[in-house]
Write an enzyme that holds these catalytic residues in place. Structure first.
Site, PDB file in Angstrom:
ATOM      1  N   SER A  23      -1.436   6.508  12.458  1.00  0.00           N
ATOM      2  CA  SER A  23      -0.258   5.833  12.725  1.00  0.00           C
ATOM      3  C   SER A  23       0.888   6.635  12.064  1.00  0.00           C
ATOM      4  O   SER A  23       2.019   6.108  12.227  1.00  0.00           O
ATOM      5  CB  SER A  23      -0.337   4.367  12.329  1.00  0.00           C
ATOM      6  OG  SER A  23      -0.522   4.273  11.005  1.00  0.00           O
ATOM      7  N   TYR A  45      -7.603   7.684  -7.921  1.00  0.00           N
ATOM      8  CA  TYR A  45      -7.132   8.595  -6.694  1.00  0.00           C
ATOM      9  C   TYR A  45      -8.237   9.931  -6.807  1.00  0.00           C
ATOM     10  O   TYR A  45      -8.847  10.425  -5.841  1.00  0.00           O
ATOM     11  CB  TYR A  45      -5.839   9.040  -6.651  1.00  0.00           C
ATOM     12  CG  TYR A  45      -5.490   9.889  -5.218  1.00  0.00           C
ATOM     13  CD1 TYR A  45      -5.591   9.368  -4.145  1.00  0.00           C
ATOM     14  CD2 TYR A  45      -4.810  11.175  -5.475  1.00  0.00           C
ATOM     15  CE1 TYR A  45      -5.128   9.968  -2.868  1.00  0.00           C
ATOM     16  CE2 TYR A  45      -4.523  11.813  -4.279  1.00  0.00           C
ATOM     17  CZ  TYR A  45      -4.712  11.320  -3.046  1.00  0.00           C
ATOM     18  OH  TYR A  45      -4.414  11.807  -1.790  1.00  0.00           O
TER      19      TYR A  45
HETATM   20  N1  LIG Z   1       1.027  13.018   1.805  1.00  0.00           N
HETATM   21  C1  LIG Z   1       0.659  13.856   0.642  1.00  0.00           C
HETATM   22  O1  LIG Z   1       1.136  14.498  -0.230  1.00  0.00           O
HETATM   23  C2  LIG Z   1      -0.775  14.061   0.536  1.00  0.00           C
HETATM   24  C3  LIG Z   1      -1.512  15.048  -0.159  1.00  0.00           C
HETATM   25  C4  LIG Z   1      -2.845  15.326  -0.382  1.00  0.00           C
HETATM   26  C5  LIG Z   1      -3.730  14.362   0.310  1.00  0.00           C
HETATM   27  N2  LIG Z   1      -3.008  13.567   1.247  1.00  0.00           N
HETATM   28  C6  LIG Z   1      -4.039  12.744   2.073  1.00  0.00           C
HETATM   29  O2  LIG Z   1      -3.593  12.959   3.391  1.00  0.00           O
HETATM   30  C7  LIG Z   1      -4.154  11.700   4.067  1.00  0.00           C
HETATM   31  C8  LIG Z   1      -2.945  11.128   4.914  1.00  0.00           C
HETATM   32  O3  LIG Z   1      -1.969  10.693   4.338  1.00  0.00           O
HETATM   33  P1  LIG Z   1      -0.665  10.770   4.493  1.00  0.00           P
HETATM   34  O4  LIG Z   1       0.288  11.842   3.433  1.00  0.00           O
HETATM   35  O5  LIG Z   1      -0.347  11.266   6.184  1.00  0.00           O
HETATM   36  O6  LIG Z   1       0.142   9.274   4.192  1.00  0.00           O
HETATM   37  P2  LIG Z   1       0.514   7.994   5.132  1.00  0.00           P
HETATM   38  O7  LIG Z   1       1.630   8.561   5.997  1.00  0.00           O
HETATM   39  O8  LIG Z   1       0.843   6.911   4.188  1.00  0.00           O
HETATM   40  O9  LIG Z   1      -0.638   7.818   6.285  1.00  0.00           O
HETATM   41  C9  LIG Z   1      -1.812   7.088   5.888  1.00  0.00           C
HETATM   42  C10 LIG Z   1      -2.785   6.825   7.153  1.00  0.00           C
HETATM   43  O10 LIG Z   1      -3.992   5.892   6.770  1.00  0.00           O
HETATM   44  C11 LIG Z   1      -3.692   4.863   7.322  1.00  0.00           C
HETATM   45  N3  LIG Z   1      -4.436   3.742   6.443  1.00  0.00           N
HETATM   46  C12 LIG Z   1      -4.119   3.375   5.236  1.00  0.00           C
HETATM   47  N4  LIG Z   1      -4.991   2.345   4.919  1.00  0.00           N
HETATM   48  C13 LIG Z   1      -5.829   2.200   6.135  1.00  0.00           C
HETATM   49  C14 LIG Z   1      -6.866   1.065   6.420  1.00  0.00           C
HETATM   50  N5  LIG Z   1      -7.202   0.078   5.503  1.00  0.00           N
HETATM   51  N6  LIG Z   1      -7.445   1.220   7.601  1.00  0.00           N
HETATM   52  C15 LIG Z   1      -6.941   2.144   8.515  1.00  0.00           C
HETATM   53  N7  LIG Z   1      -6.161   3.140   8.076  1.00  0.00           N
HETATM   54  C16 LIG Z   1      -5.580   3.030   7.098  1.00  0.00           C
HETATM   55  C17 LIG Z   1      -2.382   4.430   7.635  1.00  0.00           C
HETATM   56  O11 LIG Z   1      -2.432   3.696   8.989  1.00  0.00           O
HETATM   57  P3  LIG Z   1      -2.171   2.098   8.769  1.00  0.00           P
HETATM   58  O12 LIG Z   1      -1.186   1.714   7.792  1.00  0.00           O
HETATM   59  O13 LIG Z   1      -1.497   1.753   9.886  1.00  0.00           O
HETATM   60  O14 LIG Z   1      -3.378   1.103   8.776  1.00  0.00           O
HETATM   61  C18 LIG Z   1      -1.756   5.908   7.823  1.00  0.00           C
HETATM   62  O15 LIG Z   1      -2.012   6.092   9.438  1.00  0.00           O
HETATM   63  C19 LIG Z   1      -4.674  10.833   3.125  1.00  0.00           C
HETATM   64  O16 LIG Z   1      -6.130  10.807   2.811  1.00  0.00           O
HETATM   65  C20 LIG Z   1      -3.904  10.975   1.669  1.00  0.00           C
HETATM   66  O17 LIG Z   1      -4.851  11.023   0.553  1.00  0.00           O
HETATM   67  C21 LIG Z   1      -1.848  13.224   1.520  1.00  0.00           C
END
Ligand SMILES: NC(=O)c1ccc[n+]([C@@H]2O[C@H](COP(=O)([O-])OP(=O)(O)OC[C@H]3O[C@@H](n4cnc5c(N)ncnc54)[C@H](OP(=O)(O)O)[C@@H]3O)[C@@H](O)[C@H]2O)c1
Length: 224
Positions: free
Chosen positions: A14, A146
């Site tokens: 999403s 984390y």
């Molecule tokens: N952005 C960064 O800087 C960064 C860096 C390193 C790693 N990451 C990793 O990349 C991945 C994606 O993160 P992002 O940066 O794209 O963040 P984001 O935009 O906040 O997206 C997080 C996604 O996880 C879903 N999610 C969260 N809780 C959930 C639940 N209980 N059940 C089902 N879905 C859930 C959210 O969907 P809903 O809220 O609709 O459920 C959303 O689609 C994560 O694993 C994060 O740790 C991100």
């Protein structure tokens, strides 16, 4: 793996990395099941199915995989992407919040993986991508929860990479640094620099679409 021949499950579809990845997979001709609590905005493709799920609830998670596996012979690509942050001094982290984070960032990828592996083993092909973090490779101040969740995911990913390669299944670990998504807003943090989400996702697509007998097992990138 060719995308036009691929049935994919993307968790966290999403928002952020998962939303962009879903878009690119659909553009490439894949059939995509997107799993999250909120419906992804702006995705209208007939090849896309949204399945609403809180991945920290095991029965809900199993129910959506029952739906996918009823409809599809096999899942070719699983992207364990859904995740969240939890940051603060170790003594202030609330145990219930710790458990919730581990349930989302570590246990859910295990629960999703165990549902797709039997079909991949039978097909003798498949790709699993685990979206970890730089925080899965090194510790950060105030990052105990984390980092623990992502080090755990890295260990899981490394182990199943060795376990599943003899079945023709590729397991890839992606370790991004700060990327321009809602992640930091949700975690109340302000990173110094951010990577472009589209650029990161482009590289993940390049890894997935390499020939099936090539395993790019890890990609690490951070903002310059
Ligand atoms: N952005 C960064 O800087 C960064 C860096 C390193 C790693 N990451 C990793 O990349 C991945 C994606 O993160 P992002 O940066 O794209 O963040 P984001 O935009 O906040 O997206 C997080 C996604 O996880 C879903 N999610 C969260 N809780 C959930 C639940 N209980 N059940 C089902 N879905 C859930 C959210 O969907 P809903 O809220 O609709 O459920 C959303 O689609 C994560 O694993 C994060 O740790 C991100």
């Amino acid at each position: 793996m060719k995308l036009n021949d691929c049935t994919a499950v993307v968790t966290g579809a999403s928002s952020g990395i998962g939303l962009e990845l879903t878009r690119r997979l659909l553009e490439g001709g894949a059939t995509v099941y997107g799993l999250s609590r909120r419906k992804p905005a702006g995705i209208e493709s007939p090849s896309f199915t949204f399945l609403e799920v809180d991945l920290t609830h095991r029965e809900e998670l199993d129910r959506v995989f029952d739906t996918v596996l009823d409809r599809e012979e096999t899942v070719d690509l699983l992207v364990n992407n859904a995740g969240a942050g939890l940051f603060g001094p170790v003594e202030e982290i609330v145990p219930e919040e710790w458990e919730q984070l581990i349930a989302l960032n570590l246990t859910a990828p295990f629960l999703c993986t165990r549902r797709v592996v039997p079909g991949m083993q039978a097909a003798r092909r498949g790709t699993i991508v685990n979206i970890s973090s730089i925080a899965g490779l090194r510790g950060f101040k105030n990052g105990s929860a984390y980092c623990a969740s992502k080090f755990g995911l890295d260990g899981f990913s490394e182990a199943i990479k060795e376990e599943l390669r003899e079945s023709g299944i590729r397991v890839m670990t992606v370790n991004p640094g700060s990327t321009d998504t809602a992640f930091f807003r949700n975690a109340n943090l302000e990173p110094r620099k951010l990577m472009d989400t589209g650029a990161l996702v482009g590289i993940i697509i390049d890894m997935i679409t390499l020939p099936d007998d090539i395993l790019p097992d890890r990609f690490v990138a951070r903002p310059l």
